[in-house]
Design a protein around this motif. Structure first.
Motif, PDB file in Angstrom:
ATOM      1  N   ALA A 293       0.669  -1.091  -0.301  1.00  0.00           N
ATOM      2  CA  ALA A 293       0.210  -0.100   0.008  1.00  0.00           C
ATOM      3  C   ALA A 293       1.392   1.543  -0.094  1.00  0.00           C
ATOM      4  CB  ALA A 293      -0.689   0.160   1.468  1.00  0.00           C
ATOM      5  N   VAL A 294       1.873   1.297   0.484  1.00  0.00           N
ATOM      6  CA  VAL A 294       2.951   2.602   1.326  1.00  0.00           C
ATOM      7  C   VAL A 294       3.496   2.903  -0.338  1.00  0.00           C
ATOM      8  CG1 VAL A 294       5.210   2.944   1.796  1.00  0.00           C
ATOM      9  CG2 VAL A 294       3.041   2.523   3.060  1.00  0.00           C
TER      10      VAL A 294
ATOM     11  N   PRO B 208      -8.601  -1.517   6.056  1.00  0.00           N
ATOM     12  CA  PRO B 208      -8.503   0.284   6.414  1.00  0.00           C
ATOM     13  C   PRO B 208      -6.484  -0.144   6.829  1.00  0.00           C
ATOM     14  CG  PRO B 208     -10.684  -1.082   7.535  1.00  0.00           C
ATOM     15  CD  PRO B 208      -9.493  -2.183   6.971  1.00  0.00           C
ATOM     16  N   VAL B 209      -6.283  -1.037   6.919  1.00  0.00           N
ATOM     17  CA  VAL B 209      -4.612  -1.030   7.186  1.00  0.00           C
ATOM     18  C   VAL B 209      -4.370  -0.429   5.469  1.00  0.00           C
ATOM     19  CG1 VAL B 209      -2.744  -2.216   7.958  1.00  0.00           C
ATOM     20  CG2 VAL B 209      -4.658  -2.440   9.434  1.00  0.00           C
ATOM     21  N   ALA B 210      -4.425  -1.158   4.662  1.00  0.00           N
ATOM     22  CA  ALA B 210      -4.374  -0.639   3.671  1.00  0.00           C
ATOM     23  C   ALA B 210      -4.279   0.257   2.559  1.00  0.00           C
ATOM     24  CB  ALA B 210      -4.533  -1.144   2.287  1.00  0.00           C
ATOM     25  N   VAL B 211      -5.922   0.976   3.694  1.00  0.00           N
ATOM     26  CA  VAL B 211      -5.995   2.314   3.326  1.00  0.00           C
ATOM     27  C   VAL B 211      -5.245   3.392   4.343  1.00  0.00           C
ATOM     28  CG1 VAL B 211      -8.005   4.389   3.773  1.00  0.00           C
ATOM     29  CG2 VAL B 211      -8.402   1.625   3.303  1.00  0.00           C
ATOM     30  N   PHE B 212      -5.156   3.382   4.927  1.00  0.00           N
ATOM     31  CA  PHE B 212      -4.557   3.789   6.308  1.00  0.00           C
ATOM     32  C   PHE B 212      -2.902   4.579   5.557  1.00  0.00           C
ATOM     33  CE2 PHE B 212      -1.034   4.655   9.020  1.00  0.00           C
ATOM     34  CZ  PHE B 212      -1.537   5.790   9.549  1.00  0.00           C
ATOM     35  N   ALA B 213      -2.699   2.766   4.441  1.00  0.00           N
ATOM     36  CA  ALA B 213      -1.026   3.216   4.991  1.00  0.00           C
ATOM     37  C   ALA B 213      -0.880   3.577   3.115  1.00  0.00           C
ATOM     38  CB  ALA B 213      -0.709   1.564   4.243  1.00  0.00           C
ATOM     39  N   GLY B 214      -2.145   3.136   1.925  1.00  0.00           N
ATOM     40  CA  GLY B 214      -2.348   4.167   1.317  1.00  0.00           C
ATOM     41  C   GLY B 214      -2.319   5.135   1.055  1.00  0.00           C
ATOM     42  N   SER B 215      -2.642   5.969   1.903  1.00  0.00           N
ATOM     43  CA  SER B 215      -2.775   7.198   2.222  1.00  0.00           C
ATOM     44  C   SER B 215      -1.286   8.107   2.555  1.00  0.00           C
ATOM     45  CB  SER B 215      -3.772   8.272   3.553  1.00  0.00           C
ATOM     46  OG  SER B 215      -2.795   7.736   4.922  1.00  0.00           O
ATOM     47  N   LEU B 216      -0.379   6.852   2.359  1.00  0.00           N
ATOM     48  CA  LEU B 216       0.493   7.846   3.132  1.00  0.00           C
ATOM     49  C   LEU B 216       1.601   7.715   1.747  1.00  0.00           C
ATOM     50  CD1 LEU B 216       1.632   6.628   6.208  1.00  0.00           C
ATOM     51  CD2 LEU B 216       1.057   8.635   5.599  1.00  0.00           C
ATOM     52  N   SER B 217       0.958   6.738   0.527  1.00  0.00           N
ATOM     53  CA  SER B 217       2.006   6.536  -0.926  1.00  0.00           C
ATOM     54  C   SER B 217       1.975   7.679  -1.438  1.00  0.00           C
ATOM     55  CB  SER B 217       0.498   5.536  -1.897  1.00  0.00           C
ATOM     56  OG  SER B 217       1.479   5.297  -2.975  1.00  0.00           O
TER      57      SER B 217
ATOM     58  N   GLN C 182       6.498   8.500  -2.544  1.00  0.00           N
ATOM     59  CA  GLN C 182       6.485   8.729  -3.061  1.00  0.00           C
ATOM     60  C   GLN C 182       7.275  10.094  -3.903  1.00  0.00           C
ATOM     61  OE1 GLN C 182       3.597   6.789  -6.200  1.00  0.00           O
ATOM     62  NE2 GLN C 182       2.992   4.851  -4.926  1.00  0.00           N
ATOM     63  N   THR C 183       7.185  10.517  -3.533  1.00  0.00           N
ATOM     64  CA  THR C 183       7.721  11.858  -3.216  1.00  0.00           C
ATOM     65  C   THR C 183       9.002  12.210  -2.610  1.00  0.00           C
ATOM     66  OG1 THR C 183       6.383  13.224  -2.320  1.00  0.00           O
ATOM     67  CG2 THR C 183       5.449  13.280  -4.095  1.00  0.00           C
ATOM     68  N   ARG C 184       9.268  11.751  -1.657  1.00  0.00           N
ATOM     69  CA  ARG C 184      10.146  11.363  -1.132  1.00  0.00           C
ATOM     70  C   ARG C 184      11.161   9.795  -1.419  1.00  0.00           C
ATOM     71  NH1 ARG C 184       6.605  13.947   0.694  1.00  0.00           N
ATOM     72  NH2 ARG C 184       7.585  16.176   2.089  1.00  0.00           N
ATOM     73  N   PRO C 185      11.691   9.083  -2.311  1.00  0.00           N
ATOM     74  CA  PRO C 185      12.157   8.050  -2.470  1.00  0.00           C
ATOM     75  C   PRO C 185      13.077   7.789  -1.250  1.00  0.00           C
ATOM     76  CG  PRO C 185      12.991  10.047  -4.058  1.00  0.00           C
ATOM     77  CD  PRO C 185      11.818  10.295  -3.256  1.00  0.00           C
ATOM     78  N   GLN C 186      13.977   8.101  -1.375  1.00  0.00           N
ATOM     79  CA  GLN C 186      14.661   7.672  -0.151  1.00  0.00           C
ATOM     80  C   GLN C 186      14.368   7.353   1.436  1.00  0.00           C
ATOM     81  OE1 GLN C 186      17.992   6.921   0.252  1.00  0.00           O
ATOM     82  NE2 GLN C 186      18.169   8.096  -1.987  1.00  0.00           N
TER      83      GLN C 186
ATOM     84  N   VAL D  85      11.758   2.528   3.821  1.00  0.00           N
ATOM     85  CA  VAL D  85      10.664   1.537   4.343  1.00  0.00           C
ATOM     86  C   VAL D  85      11.000  -0.030   3.439  1.00  0.00           C
ATOM     87  CG1 VAL D  85       7.873   1.114   3.421  1.00  0.00           C
ATOM     88  CG2 VAL D  85       9.052   3.161   4.216  1.00  0.00           C
ATOM     89  N   TYR D  86      10.827   0.279   2.350  1.00  0.00           N
ATOM     90  CA  TYR D  86      11.372  -0.877   1.924  1.00  0.00           C
ATOM     91  C   TYR D  86      12.460  -1.737   2.142  1.00  0.00           C
ATOM     92  CZ  TYR D  86       8.605  -0.877  -2.737  1.00  0.00           C
ATOM     93  OH  TYR D  86       7.851  -0.778  -3.025  1.00  0.00           O
TER      94      TYR D  86
END
Length: 209
Positions: free
Chosen positions: A31-32, A165-174, A178-182, A187-188
């Motif tokens: 999701a992130v 909902p965990v996916a939705v919350f984590a997805g909201s941070l996506s 993504q604008t901060r690749p480092q 996270v990866y």
């Protein structure tokens, strides 16, 4: 009495589902990395994997895994190897790959299959199902096998209700990540280390652990 058993089952199930594990890490990392839909697709795959375990528990595979050391070990090692594969992929990700992935993300079908396989290849869940579900079947149940099937399906559905909902919350941070690749890269890496750690835990686990 039946209502009390259902309340106990639901409370126990929620306690089990919210405990962090490989499924939760997988859903959150997807999701992130790719957004809410990717997380939901992974969560749906995890839940379908649990439907598979429900069928296996109904057919008695959980009992077979409890008595067959070689079968339990074989399935366990397949599951651990897959977690290592996922973990290494995450650890070896580079910033350039994140940029490319943002423009060509994994399909939702592939994420769904990944979630399902990570779950169905874990024999500990099959053993857990076999030990957990019968506790909530009434002693005087007319169709205990059907009861186990229903409980397993409810557990699978509840898993999606909680992990969605965990996916939705984590997805909201996506978008932020993504604008901060480092930051996303870390996270990866963290997710990769956790995945490999869970793989080691699975590989060293015993049937009665």
């Amino acid at each position: 009495m039946i209502e009390a058993q259902w309340v106990l089952f639901l409370l126990a199930s929620v306690a089990v589902i919210i405990t962090p594990g490989q499924d939760m890490i997988l859903v959150m990392s997807r999701a992130v990395a790719q957004g809410t839909r990717a997380g939901l697709a992974t969560a749906a795959g995890v839940s379908v994997g649990l439907v598979g375990h429900t069928v296996l528990a109904t057919l008695g595979l959980g009992a077979l895994l409890r008595t067959s050391e070689w079968l339990f070990t074989a399935i366990k090692l397949v599951g651990a190897a897959y977690l290592v594969y996922l973990g290494v992929q995450l650890l070896l990700t580079r910033t350039a790959q994140l940029t490319a992935a943002a423009s060509a993300p994994q399909s939702q079908w592939r994420l769904f299959v990944s979630g399902a396989f990570s779950n169905i290849s874990n024999p500990k869940i099959a053993v857990f199902y076999f030990a957990f579900l019968p506790q909530f079947v009434a002693p005087d149940a007319l169709h205990p096998t059907l009861s186990i099937m229903v409980l397993g399906l409810v557990f699978a559905a509840l898993t999606f209700v909680i992990k969605g909902p965990v996916a939705v919350f984590a997805g909201s941070l996506s978008v932020w990540f993504q604008t901060r690749p480092q930051a996303l890269l870390w996270v990866y890496r963290f997710s990769g280390v956790v995945m490999i750690g869970l793989a080691v835990k699975l590989a060293l686990s015993r049937r009665d652990a």
